[in-house]
Motif scaffolding. Sequence first.
Motif, PDB file in Angstrom:
ATOM      1  N   UNK B  59       0.834  -1.210   0.000  1.00  0.00           N
ATOM      2  CA  UNK B  59       0.000   0.000   0.000  1.00  0.00           C
ATOM      3  C   UNK B  59       0.863   1.253   0.000  1.00  0.00           C
ATOM      4  N   UNK B  60       1.940   1.226   0.808  1.00  0.00           N
ATOM      5  CA  UNK B  60       2.814   2.401   0.913  1.00  0.00           C
ATOM      6  C   UNK B  60       3.594   2.617  -0.377  1.00  0.00           C
ATOM      7  N   UNK B  61       4.099   1.533  -0.956  1.00  0.00           N
ATOM      8  CA  UNK B  61       4.848   1.659  -2.210  1.00  0.00           C
ATOM      9  C   UNK B  61       3.948   2.215  -3.304  1.00  0.00           C
ATOM     10  N   UNK B  62       2.708   1.756  -3.338  1.00  0.00           N
ATOM     11  CA  UNK B  62       1.783   2.268  -4.346  1.00  0.00           C
ATOM     12  C   UNK B  62       1.619   3.768  -4.181  1.00  0.00           C
ATOM     13  N   UNK B  63       1.405   4.196  -2.935  1.00  0.00           N
ATOM     14  CA  UNK B  63       1.172   5.614  -2.679  1.00  0.00           C
ATOM     15  C   UNK B  63       2.394   6.458  -3.032  1.00  0.00           C
ATOM     16  N   UNK B  64       3.575   5.893  -2.815  1.00  0.00           N
ATOM     17  CA  UNK B  64       4.806   6.633  -3.097  1.00  0.00           C
ATOM     18  C   UNK B  64       5.229   6.492  -4.556  1.00  0.00           C
ATOM     19  N   UNK B  65       4.417   5.775  -5.318  1.00  0.00           N
ATOM     20  CA  UNK B  65       4.708   5.621  -6.740  1.00  0.00           C
ATOM     21  C   UNK B  65       5.925   4.763  -7.011  1.00  0.00           C
ATOM     22  N   UNK B  66       6.110   3.740  -6.172  1.00  0.00           N
ATOM     23  CA  UNK B  66       7.324   2.912  -6.302  1.00  0.00           C
ATOM     24  C   UNK B  66       6.981   1.455  -6.561  1.00  0.00           C
ATOM     25  N   UNK B  67       5.802   1.194  -7.064  1.00  0.00           N
ATOM     26  CA  UNK B  67       5.376  -0.199  -7.247  1.00  0.00           C
ATOM     27  C   UNK B  67       6.174  -0.939  -8.311  1.00  0.00           C
ATOM     28  N   UNK B  68       6.647  -0.198  -9.316  1.00  0.00           N
ATOM     29  CA  UNK B  68       7.346  -0.879 -10.423  1.00  0.00           C
ATOM     30  C   UNK B  68       8.491  -1.716  -9.875  1.00  0.00           C
ATOM     31  N   UNK B  69       9.036  -1.245  -8.759  1.00  0.00           N
ATOM     32  CA  UNK B  69      10.215  -1.888  -8.219  1.00  0.00           C
ATOM     33  C   UNK B  69       9.934  -3.315  -7.773  1.00  0.00           C
ATOM     34  N   UNK B  70       8.672  -3.621  -7.521  1.00  0.00           N
ATOM     35  CA  UNK B  70       8.325  -4.985  -7.142  1.00  0.00           C
ATOM     36  C   UNK B  70       8.647  -5.965  -8.265  1.00  0.00           C
ATOM     37  N   UNK B  71       8.585  -5.490  -9.488  1.00  0.00           N
ATOM     38  CA  UNK B  71       8.861  -6.370 -10.616  1.00  0.00           C
ATOM     39  C   UNK B  71      10.289  -6.884 -10.607  1.00  0.00           C
ATOM     40  N   UNK B  72      11.210  -6.003 -10.263  1.00  0.00           N
ATOM     41  CA  UNK B  72      12.592  -6.459 -10.196  1.00  0.00           C
ATOM     42  C   UNK B  72      12.854  -7.194  -8.896  1.00  0.00           C
ATOM     43  N   UNK B  73      11.954  -6.962  -7.951  1.00  0.00           N
ATOM     44  CA  UNK B  73      12.086  -7.607  -6.653  1.00  0.00           C
ATOM     45  C   UNK B  73      12.004  -9.122  -6.787  1.00  0.00           C
ATOM     46  N   UNK B  74      10.850  -9.591  -7.170  1.00  0.00           N
ATOM     47  CA  UNK B  74      10.678 -11.015  -7.414  1.00  0.00           C
ATOM     48  C   UNK B  74      10.297 -11.172  -8.863  1.00  0.00           C
ATOM     49  N   UNK B  75      11.285 -11.253  -9.732  1.00  0.00           N
ATOM     50  CA  UNK B  75      10.967 -11.290 -11.154  1.00  0.00           C
ATOM     51  C   UNK B  75      10.205 -12.543 -11.526  1.00  0.00           C
ATOM     52  N   UNK B  76       9.385 -12.426 -12.542  1.00  0.00           N
ATOM     53  CA  UNK B  76       8.802 -13.623 -13.122  1.00  0.00           C
ATOM     54  C   UNK B  76       9.974 -14.424 -13.665  1.00  0.00           C
ATOM     55  N   UNK B  77       9.966 -15.690 -13.378  1.00  0.00           N
ATOM     56  CA  UNK B  77      11.165 -16.481 -13.652  1.00  0.00           C
ATOM     57  C   UNK B  77      11.171 -17.004 -15.071  1.00  0.00           C
ATOM     58  N   UNK B  78      12.337 -16.920 -15.674  1.00  0.00           N
ATOM     59  CA  UNK B  78      12.507 -17.585 -16.962  1.00  0.00           C
ATOM     60  C   UNK B  78      13.131 -18.934 -16.674  1.00  0.00           C
ATOM     61  N   UNK B  79      12.651 -19.930 -17.368  1.00  0.00           N
ATOM     62  CA  UNK B  79      13.110 -21.289 -17.089  1.00  0.00           C
ATOM     63  C   UNK B  79      14.386 -21.579 -17.877  1.00  0.00           C
ATOM     64  N   UNK B  80      15.385 -22.083 -17.166  1.00  0.00           N
ATOM     65  CA  UNK B  80      16.654 -22.376 -17.826  1.00  0.00           C
ATOM     66  C   UNK B  80      16.513 -23.629 -18.691  1.00  0.00           C
ATOM     67  N   UNK B  81      17.275 -23.707 -19.794  1.00  0.00           N
ATOM     68  CA  UNK B  81      17.250 -24.862 -20.687  1.00  0.00           C
ATOM     69  C   UNK B  81      17.509 -26.167 -19.949  1.00  0.00           C
ATOM     70  N   UNK B  82      18.411 -26.101 -18.971  1.00  0.00           N
ATOM     71  CA  UNK B  82      18.745 -27.283 -18.183  1.00  0.00           C
ATOM     72  C   UNK B  82      17.514 -27.818 -17.479  1.00  0.00           C
TER      73      UNK B  82
END
Lengths: 110, 110
Positions: B59-82
């Motif tokens: 809620x606080x991050x949204x209000x401070x306009x810092x939500x985008x940072x959540x994306x780099x926080x826990x990125x959607x994972x790309x699956x390794x070839x292995x």
Amino acid sequence: MDLYSLSDRGIQAELGARIRALRLRKNVTQIALAEATTLSLNVIKSLESGRGKLSTLIAVLRELGALEQLNSFIPELSISPLQLARMQGRHRERASGKRLKDKSKDRPEW
Amino acid sequence: MDLYSLSDRGIQAELGARIRALRLRKNVTQIALAEATTLSLNVIKSLESGRGKLSTLIAVLRELGALEQLNSFIPELSISPLQLARMQGRHRERASGKRLKDKSKDRPEW
DNA sequence: TATTAACAGCCTATTAATAGGCTCTAGATA
DNA sequence: TATCTAGAGCCTATTAATAGGCTGTTAATA
């Protein structure tokens, strides 16, 4: 993905799902994660459904080897030149409020 | 900064400090932030000291306009070839446990 | 395909977060 | 530098998270 298009609840769910994906990528069970973090199984379940405390999140990320991501989460802020000018280089410890007019300098009404 | 060199408590404190810095950079008071998020003043104070719930942080991050940072926080994972090879392209819904030996195939002791 | 462990979902008791209030200190400003 | 308000710190009551346990379902494996 644009997180601003999601509700707070939606963001929580997304966070939980990503943590779950992180765990499964390492093929770790909820029980193993609970033991490694000395948290209860219920707390791991809750976290993966998006609820819980900050301390829980941090403990789990550490165990999953994903702590670095916190750095990009809330980055240490670099001060913009514009702000440097406004603040004359000093850093703010309190936000400035709207100050009421100093009434001692008012001319009496009568 | 290497977050792994910090204790969990230390990381919490660092997170709180960064949120505080974010707020002050925008020259927003704790009271104004509390009102904007419909959270109590005490909760804002707690968050800036590193405690609280995930929902509060969001809620606080949204209000401070810092939500985008959540994306780099826990990125959607790309699956390794292995891993793709190991999983034959299927995605895992449960971690695999160590399975006990199937005793029905044992030779009786007598 | 039969087995079995991972997990969801539910319960109860305890602990921590939250809401709302108050006082005191000190940072920012006039 | 005097003033005023942001914020710390403490209190009480309520709500949510956590610990620990149990049951039913099903994904992953042999």
